[in-house]
Design a protein around this motif. Structure first.
Motif, mmCIF file in Angstrom:
data_model
loop_
_atom_site.group_PDB
_atom_site.id
_atom_site.type_symbol
_atom_site.label_atom_id
_atom_site.label_comp_id
_atom_site.label_asym_id
_atom_site.label_seq_id
_atom_site.Cartn_x
_atom_site.Cartn_y
_atom_site.Cartn_z
ATOM 1 N N MET A 89 0.577 -0.649 0.276
ATOM 2 C CA MET A 89 -0.242 -0.148 -0.133
ATOM 3 C C MET A 89 0.359 1.491 0.084
ATOM 4 N N ASN A 90 0.835 1.824 -1.568
ATOM 5 C CA ASN A 90 1.367 3.581 -1.571
ATOM 6 C C ASN A 90 0.654 4.545 -0.390
ATOM 7 N N ASP A 92 0.333 8.372 0.382
ATOM 8 C CA ASP A 92 0.585 10.087 -0.276
ATOM 9 C C ASP A 92 1.207 10.296 1.520
ATOM 10 N N ASN A 153 -2.909 1.834 -3.472
ATOM 11 C CA ASN A 153 -2.433 3.740 -2.930
ATOM 12 C C ASN A 153 -3.528 4.536 -2.382
ATOM 13 N N LEU A 155 -4.428 7.785 -1.512
ATOM 14 C CA LEU A 155 -4.482 9.193 -1.739
ATOM 15 C C LEU A 155 -5.295 10.254 -1.198
ATOM 16 N N SER A 203 -4.697 -1.313 -8.647
ATOM 17 C CA SER A 203 -3.928 -0.468 -9.731
ATOM 18 C C SER A 203 -4.555 -0.146 -10.988
ATOM 19 N N ASN A 205 -7.148 1.892 -10.285
ATOM 20 C CA ASN A 205 -7.823 3.424 -10.281
ATOM 21 C C ASN A 205 -8.913 2.790 -9.928
#
Length: 244
Positions: A89-90, A92, A153, A155, A203, A205
């Motif tokens: 998990m990236n 922000d 992600n 964000l 991934s 979106n």
């Protein structure tokens, strides 16, 4: 204090599967000693109020693991069989001022029926109410992993961002969700004054979750679900870790 309603038949099936006897008189007499008040205990239903220091008893399954050593003398099992994950998990860096704690977990190989889904959702809401302090300290999202494309992600997006939220059939902007969706109306105050809000994407979106408000519609857990992804976000690390 949160209250849970447990099916005696289901609890009995768990206890007897471990070779123990489900004794209603023993439950009525000794269960309060582990941190709860009994409102009803008969052949069909066990209604109990759970003390604030025992969030581990907030579902039939976790209650079972709590009473097994206490009422039945079984060995305690304080540790879960947890393995390091392979899904990333990236996050922000802007989330530090919006919703700074982000955790995730995967549970595989489940067998789910409608009763299981109902108990899972009830447990989720009990955790939101107690540990999560009505989603302020922590909120939980539960998703069908097979419908997702890791990695994920997390964000910060503005309020014009749109997706199809749970229980809807059309895209709605963040502002529309917060003013028109039932969950948005209930919890909009948690994001009051924020120009940007948290969103979890896969991934492709696709939106998994708009914490602490609502999941994306396509991640819904069904009786065909075998693997689930759980996200926990919030402001209190201890509450988030305990919820997970």
């Amino acid at each position: 204090m949160p209250t849970i309603t447990v099916s005696q038949a289901f609890l009995r099936s768990l206890v007897e599967a471990r070779g123990r006897v489900h004794d209603l008189e023993d439950i009525a007499e000794r269960l309060p000693l582990i941190g709860c008040d009994i409102d009803q205990c008969d052949d069909e239903i066990l209604d109990i109020e759970i003390f604030p220091d025992r969030p581990d008893l907030l579902s039939c399954e976790t209650l079972f693991h709590g009473i097994l050593p206490f009422l039945h003398g079984a060995p305690a099992m304080p540790h879960l069989a947890v393995h390091p994950g392979t899904i990333s998990m990236n996050v922000d860096s802007k989330l530090k001022d919006i919703r700074p704690i982000v955790l995730g977990a995967v549970v595989r190989g489940l067998k789910i029926d409608e009763d299981t889904i109902e108990r899972l959702m009830d447990h989720q809401e009990k955790l939101h109410f107690s540990l999560g302090r009505r989603r302020q300290r922590a909120s939980i999202g539960v998703h069908d992993l097979t419908k997702l494309a890791p990695p994920f992600n997390v964000l910060s997006v503005d309020r014009k961002h749109s997706f199809i939220p749970l229980a809807m059939d059309k895209e709605m902007s963040i502002d529309e969700i917060l003013t028109e969706h039932p969950k948005g109306i209930d919890y909009a105050h948690l994001l009051q004054g924020m120009d940007n809000v948290p969103i979890i994407l896969d991934s492709n979106n696709e939106v998994l979750s708009f914490p602490p408000i609502i999941n994306g519609d396509h991640t819904t857990v069904t009786t065909k679900t075998r693997d689930i992804f759980i996200d926990v976000t919030g402001w209190d690390l201890r509450a988030c870790e305990s919820s997970l």
